[in-house]
Enzyme design. Structure first.
Site, PDB file in Angstrom:
ATOM      1  N   HIS A  70      40.886  33.750  51.721  1.00 46.74           N
ATOM      2  CA  HIS A  70      42.150  33.076  51.402  1.00 46.74           C
ATOM      3  C   HIS A  70      41.650  31.602  51.017  1.00 46.74           C
ATOM      4  O   HIS A  70      42.691  31.071  50.192  1.00 46.74           O
ATOM      5  CB  HIS A  70      43.117  32.921  52.604  1.00 46.74           C
ATOM      6  CG  HIS A  70      43.809  34.356  52.768  1.00 46.74           C
ATOM      7  ND1 HIS A  70      44.327  34.542  54.053  1.00 46.74           N
ATOM      8  CD2 HIS A  70      44.022  35.258  52.084  1.00 46.74           C
ATOM      9  CE1 HIS A  70      44.836  35.860  53.995  1.00 46.74           C
ATOM     10  NE2 HIS A  70      44.876  35.969  52.702  1.00 46.74           N
ATOM     11  N   ASP A 124      40.004  53.772  29.230  1.00 49.96           N
ATOM     12  CA  ASP A 124      40.010  55.400  29.645  1.00 49.96           C
ATOM     13  C   ASP A 124      40.042  55.970  28.322  1.00 49.96           C
ATOM     14  O   ASP A 124      39.080  56.917  28.112  1.00 49.96           O
ATOM     15  CB  ASP A 124      41.338  55.882  30.368  1.00 49.96           C
ATOM     16  CG  ASP A 124      41.015  55.937  31.710  1.00 49.96           C
ATOM     17  OD1 ASP A 124      39.837  56.195  32.347  1.00 49.96           O
ATOM     18  OD2 ASP A 124      41.920  55.806  32.651  1.00 49.96           O
TER      19      ASP A 124
END
Length: 854
Positions: free
Chosen positions: A468, A736
């Site tokens: 964080h 892809d």
């Protein structure tokens, strides 16, 4: 096994682990096995995992995402007869074997190493031999290396009757880090657990035995177990193997991204190596390049005495402290939301959840009942939990220790009557105006309070890019380097370490480096690069909200690829005109159960509302191939990229498709939402999916929404004219599409470099798709990685693509590039690309694009 080059340095005496890794890496670089930058990757691996294998053997190896820096497979052996301390314990490495793996050949190397380490006498000889050939033979000979053969011992084990089979989907095969995790998971169970690969069977609780399997990518494994909890052990280990495979695949994808980032920095950073008295290499957590003064920013230590009054009084004090901390966190979250800092608000919200940690509260309660003061009990239990969290082998989970420590210190301050203190250590007004903060770690609470007018960046010994604190650094726009090691801390000064506080330094948040006491020449070079970067970034920032309109009046819509509503707000601020790809699989990947209709509706509604009327394209669940979700209980496929994925899965699982469609139709009432189906290869699929959509729409009495499909396979591109009659738009997924057109698995260790979306074959299918869509008046977008590359964006625009959707960080650059050119220029460039023979020839056309003015 095939012969792998081995470089050997005898009689080395490194001062510490870092020196040893650097020396071994230098051997690899000098022999031409790696680019010099890969040495930093070796060091980064040591920061997130201990590569000590046992029996005096350490095996440094680089990060998966840096594999593009490996030129060819090779080994470098640093012999350290006196041993070098490896890690925080007393383990001594006497043979340091650095691995550069360009393919999965290193899996056989690991198998060989596990055999060598089992032979104590042989290890002793290799650690002291004066003949480098002895070491080379031990690591490359085909016959077992003397003594008991670990592989043969493993083969003597038998399978247990209860078993499960799977295919290993790790891009780099089974190596040390995942093997360690397998062993840790198996060790949690009483059952005996074995893993079979071919004729070899290994004890799943032994890292060395697992590495001895020599399991490469695609290896067929059988897991078997026997004992009272055998079924649970098998299920958990199977899920762990699949999860780690998904992580490894994602890390492999980062390699191309990092390479692209390095190219984007261009002349400004490139191979720049500034001269400095000390150089620390960590992990790049937030980008930027700054010069400043180093300041130690350790937090104020809290002294706690064990003072007990009564159980009731201590319990009451704890309740009040928890309530006060909760209220404080709520205020901080509200303030952050009011200031538009969604990341900070989310982190403080997560901290509120940590206050409900049942195990921690039980441990404190037990100590209070045993007549310990609440503050002492809280500190004691907290320290144990933080230590346990930091010890986790998963780097992301280990990085969450900083959050636990931060929340715990907040409660402790309230227990001590110091709840109004921020815990920020030295007052910010005592820092110079160009401070670069140094700390063991900087808590999220302190990071959120940093005065960005004084602080230029920070460097920590601990942490990780997903912690964080790193997220907040990016939100604040501060360069940050994390996991730089204990050498940056003042504790090292008494032990001969450098005195860093007050020194001038260069902080490189792009490449994860801190240069302390740089030369005057280095400072001049740094400031020149900073000025060039600043001019380019300022120009892009000033015009980020202007449309991407070419010099001859053609406008391309620029959108962002995002997952969550808070990311959408950031994308709009960066100049996005909408969201061209909302990936919904994150809702499934980031939890252990399938999200129900209401959960999904809330996520989609939040995204639509965040866009305030701007377009939103939501992709339905895209699972399969390289993305797997264990809790969906999908079958393991031999070739998942050619299996049940994307729309094919949706058509087989109404339990997944229908709730998602219902949630999308409900959310469409809150903004202009469009639905897009992935992995479409036939007209029949589109017809069936539209029929399912219409049934859901009629049931909800909802208005119609535009429907599009992803063009990701060659069949869809080739029949684009037929598909366009049934949909409202196309979005091309170039990542892809590239691997299917070129028949290259983009995760394959040897072939991934061939998966270049700029290949003329890919560009020709883009052209074919645009032509097919134009026959029916449909628009075409691109949401794959090519859209965010400057040359890719230029060529796609020239080919007729009307919308480009990309990562937020690429928006300003792409918009500025398109505004510098005429559409006619880009069309001419695209025609030349279509006539090229290779991707390299296409890439060379990038030299004709006009650079940004400085």
């Amino acid at each position: 096994m095939s012969t792998i080059p081995v470089e050997v340095r005898l009689g080395a005496a490194p001062h510490n682990r870092e020196d040893a890794v650097r020396a071994a890496g230098a051997l690899l670089a000098q022999a031409g096995h790696i680019q010099p930058a890969y040495v930093d990757s070796l060091l980064q691996r040591e920061k997130v995992a201990n590569t000590f294998l046992g029996e005096g053997l350490a095996i440094p190896h680089g990060m998966v995402e840096d594999k593009h820096l490996v030129r060819r497979t090779g080994l470098a052996v640093l012999q350290v007869p006196a041993g070098v301390r490896w890690g925080d314990d007393a383990k001594q490495a006497r043979l340091v074997v650095a691995i550069a793996a360009a393919s999965d050949e290193h899996i056989q190397v690991l198998r060989r190493l596990t055999r060598v380490m089992r032979d104590g006498a042989l290890m002793g000889r290799l650690a002291t031999t004066g003949d480098a050939a002895d070491i080379v033979r031990a690591l490359t000979a085909d016959a077992p290396a003397g003594g008991a053969d670990g592989g043969a011992q493993a083969a003597a084990l038998e399978d247990f009757p209860l078993g499960r089979e799977l295919s290993l989907n790790y891009p780099s095969g089974l190596h040390a880090r995942p093997a360690g995790e397998w062993a840790r998971v198996a060790g949690r169970f009483q059952a005996r657990v074995h893993v079979r690969c071919g004729d070899t069977v290994a004890d799943a609780k032994s890292v060395a035995a697992l590495l001895g399997l020599g399991a490469g990518r695609g290896a067929q494994l059988r897991l078997s177990a026997q004992g009272p909890d055998a079924s649970a052990a098998l299920s958990t280990l199977h899920a762990t193997i699949v999860r780690l495979g998904d992580e490894e695949a994602r890390q492999a994808e980062l390699s191309a991204a990092r390479q692209a980032q390095a190219q984007g920095l261009g002349r400004e950073l490139g191979d720049w190596q500034p001269a400095a008295r000390h150089t620390f290499t960590g992990i790049a957590a937030s980008p930027g390049l700054v010069v400043g003064t180093l300041v130690l920013a350790g937090e104020t230590a809290l002294e706690v005495d064990d003072r007990f009054t009564s159980v009731a009084a201590e319990a009451g004090a704890l309740d009040r402290a928890l309530a006060a901390a909760q209220a404080q966190l709520e205020r901080l979250a509200a303030d952050a939301r009011g200031a538009g800092r969604a990341e900070q608000a989310a982190i403080f919200g997560a901290h509120q959840g940590l206050l409900q940690d049942a195990d921690l509260l039980q441990a404190v309660s037990r100590a209070v009942v045993q007549r310990h003061g609440a503050a002492w009990a809280w500190r004691h239990a907290l320290n144990e939990r933080v230590a346990a969290q930091r010890a986790l082998p998963d780097a992301t989970l280990a990085a969450r220790a900083a959050d636990l420590q931060d929340v715990g210190e907040r409660v402790l301050r309230h227990l001590l009557g110091r709840g109004d203190e921020g815990g920020a250590g030295p007052a910010g007004d005592a820092w110079p105006d160009d401070a670069i903060l140094l700390a063991d770690d900087i808590s999220p609470s302190v990071a959120a309070q940093i005065d960005t007018t004084r602080v230029r960046g920070f460097c920590t010994a601990r942490g990780g890019p997903t912690a964080h604190t790193a997220i907040l650094a990016r939100a604040l726009g501060l360069p940050a380097v994390v996991a730089a090691g204990p050498g940056v801390l003042p504790a090292q000064e008494g032990a001969g370490g450098p005195a860093l506080a007050g020194a001038v330094a260069i902080l490189d948040g792009y490449r994860g480096r801190l240069y302390v006491a740089p030369s005057e020449t280095a400072l001049v070079e740094a400031r020149e690069r900073m000025e060039r970067l600043a001019r380019r970034q300022e120009a892009e920032a000033r015009t980020r909200r202007e449309p991407a309109t070419t010099t001859d009046g053609h406008t391309v819509e620029i959108a962002a690829n995002v997952n969550r509503a808070d990311q959408a707000a950031k994308a709009l601020e960066a100049g996005a005109e909408g969201v061209g790809l909302m990936r919904t699989e994150f809702l499934f990947l980031e939890r252990d159960t399938v999200p129900d209709e209401d959960d999904q509706y809330e996520a989609y509604r939040a995204m639509a509302e965040a866009l305030q009327g701007r377009p939103l394209v939501v992709r339905t669940l895209d699972i399969g191939g390289d993305k797997r979700v264990p809790h969906l209980d999908l079958p393991v496929e031999d070739n998942p990229f050619l299996g049940v994925r994307g729309a094919r899965l949706a058509l087989r699982r109404d339990d997944l498709l229908v709730p998602q469609l219902r949630a999308l139709y409900r959310a469409a009432r809150h903004g202009p939402l469009q639905v897009m189906f992935p992995m479409i290869s036939t007209v029949e699929e589109v017809r069936t999916l539209r029929a399912r959509m219409e049934a859901v729409r009629a049931e909800l009495q909802a208005p119609a929404v535009p429907v599009g499909i992803m063009i990701e396979v060659p069949s869809a591109a080739l029949i684009a004219d037929r598909l366009a009659a049934h949909v409202d738009f196309f979005s091309i997924g170039t990542n892809d599409l590239t691997q299917y057109v070129l028949a290259v698995d983009r995760q394959h260790p040897e072939l991934a470099g061939m998966a270049d979306s700029l290949h003329p074959a890919v560009l020709r299918l883009v052209e074919r798709t645009v032509a097919g869509a134009r026959l029916h008046g449909r628009w075409v977008g691109v949401c794959g990685g090519l859209a965010g590359e400057p040359l890719g964006a230029a060529l796609l625009t020239g080919l007729g693509v009307q919308e480009l959707s990309m990562s937020t960080g690429d928006i300003g650059t792409v918009k500025a590039l398109l505004r510098r050119h005429a559409l006619a220029e880009l069309q001419a460039l695209a025609r030349r690309a279509l006539e090229a023979d290779t991707a390299d020839e296409v890439r060379a056309l990038g030299a004709e694009l006009r650079p940004a003015a400085e």
